[in-house]
Enzyme design. Structure first.
Site, mmCIF file in Angstrom:
data_model
loop_
_atom_site.group_PDB
_atom_site.id
_atom_site.type_symbol
_atom_site.label_atom_id
_atom_site.label_comp_id
_atom_site.label_asym_id
_atom_site.label_seq_id
_atom_site.Cartn_x
_atom_site.Cartn_y
_atom_site.Cartn_z
ATOM 1 N N HIS A 32 31.955 99.653 38.131
ATOM 2 C CA HIS A 32 30.532 99.517 38.298
ATOM 3 C C HIS A 32 29.963 100.390 39.490
ATOM 4 C CE1 HIS A 32 30.485 96.383 35.209
ATOM 5 N NE2 HIS A 32 31.042 95.545 36.148
ATOM 6 N N ASP A 42 25.238 93.240 36.422
ATOM 7 C CA ASP A 42 26.240 93.976 37.063
ATOM 8 C C ASP A 42 26.226 95.313 37.001
ATOM 9 O OD1 ASP A 42 26.600 94.152 34.290
ATOM 10 O OD2 ASP A 42 28.421 93.522 34.125
#
Length: 379
Positions: free
Chosen positions: A96, A270
């Site tokens: 991420h 996220d």
């Protein structure tokens, strides 16, 4: 090859990167697997089970990283872990990076690590092979979590997610008709809720309508979003842009207009979250209330069911991991396009255009770098 499995920070992450079944598959293929002491503790996979599968138990992260050509994690790496890594090592993990801090990206580049993001790996159909598994779990969990936080003792409206005769069902509004959205819709319908799904992609909405004709669908426009959110008891945010920060589809003004005690489950957190009022929370402190609305914004919400999630992760990642181990990092990336698309950094260079834009870096395609290295090797 040598593969190392790091222990996660259990205050933040309860999953493990590979189960004993995955370890046995690698060992049977002739590879050496190191597992950090108690890496599988939260998933009820004790060290003894890993040893029976053929793993060697090590006691520190430094030992694991120093001995491994491929390092496996679940949560994004921290600065300490990255500082121990070096050129010719591959790191496989959820990364991420679009919502990470610059220091993490800089360390990946400085240490010349080949970093592979689970959330970007694709299968032969261009589906997100690993992320899809987590999304299926998150979609189911989102409805379970919503039902829990609708209870008055949790700050909710004090209503049942489903319905009983003579009482109207709860209204569940889902953003995103992908894996999270479809799974959440199925579970919510099963409980008797009234369900609406919004997406920008008419093809996805059409497919969802064929699956669940009783689900109301709408396109994402400011008008439709504001209207849907205003009447919702539960909002599920399942918006995804591959490798990029999620857009704020739901504004703070819209949240202010929601019912007191309604619940937001921002599964997109996220990747930054699709609700303007969202901020990351943890499994230990999963919620906060803003404008009278309960927000659940746990980036790794599937870690609430770590054994299921770890088995699912192993099932998804093992074919790619075997390819890496059997062929070597360079050759596996050359031959496996689905794995290659997950690479974010290689040989000190950013290979992902979306990440490069966020951090104002120059991006070079992985195929260019692999071809350059192959030319060097031949000379």
């Amino acid at each position: 090859m040598t593969i190392g499995i790091l222990k996660e920070d259990t205050a933040l992450e309860r999953r493990v990167a590979l189960t004993p079944a995955g370890v046995q598959a690698l060992v049977s293929a002739g590879h050496v697997v190191y597992v950090q002491h108690e890496a599988g503790l939260q998933t009820l996979f004790p060290d003894e089970e890993y040893q029976k599968a053929g793993a060697v138990i090590n006691y520190t992260a430094q030992e694991i990283i120093n001995r491994s050509e491929i390092v496996l994690k679940v949560a994004p790496p921290n600065e300490f872990e990255l500082a121990l890594m070096s050129k010719d090592q591959a790191l496989l993990s959820f990364l991420h990076l679009a919502v990470s801090n610059r220091k993490i990206v800089e360390l990946l580049l400085q240490r010349q690590v080949t970093s592979v993001a689970y959330e970007l790996i694709e299968d032969s159909r261009k589906d997100l092979a690993v992320l899809q598994v987590m999304s299926e779990i998150a979609g189911q969990l989102s409805i379970q979590v919503a039902a829990h936080y609708l209870q008055s003792k949790e700050g909710g409206r004090g209503i049942l997610l489903g319905n009983i005769p003579g009482v109207a069902p709860a209204s569940v509004v889902i953003f995103g008709a992908g894996t999270v959205g479809r799974t959440a819709a199925r579970v919510a319908l099963g409980l008797g809720a009234q369900v609406m799904v919004l997406d920008r992609d008419m093809t996805r909405l059409r497919a969802l309508h064929h699956l669940f004709p009783v689900v109301n669908t709408a396109t994402v426009t400011e008008y439709n979003v504001a209207k849907a959110v205003r009447h919702a008891d539960v909002v599920i945010g399942g918006v995804l842009l591959k490798g990029e920060r999620a857009p704020h589809i739901i504004t703070e003004a819209m949240v202010k207009d929601m019912k007191v005690g309604s619940v937001i489950i921002d599964v997109s957190i996220d990747q930054g979250g699709c609700v303007e009022t969202s901020r990351p929370t943890s499994l230990d402190e999963p919620t906060f209330t803003r404008h009278g609305v309960v927000h659940y914004c746990v980036p790794n919400m599937t870690a609430a069911v770590p054994r299921t999630a770890s088995v699912g992760l192993t099932n998804a990642i093992l074919p790619y991991l075997l390819d890496l181990a059997n062929k070597g990092i360079h050759d596996a990336l050359l031959s496996n396009a689905g794995l290659a698309v997950g690479v974010c950094t290689y040989d000190g260079t950013c290979t992902n255009a979306a990440i490069a834009r966020v951090f104002d870096l120059k991006a070079t395609t992985l195929s260019t770098l692999l071809g350059r290295n192959l030319h060097t090797m031949r000379n």
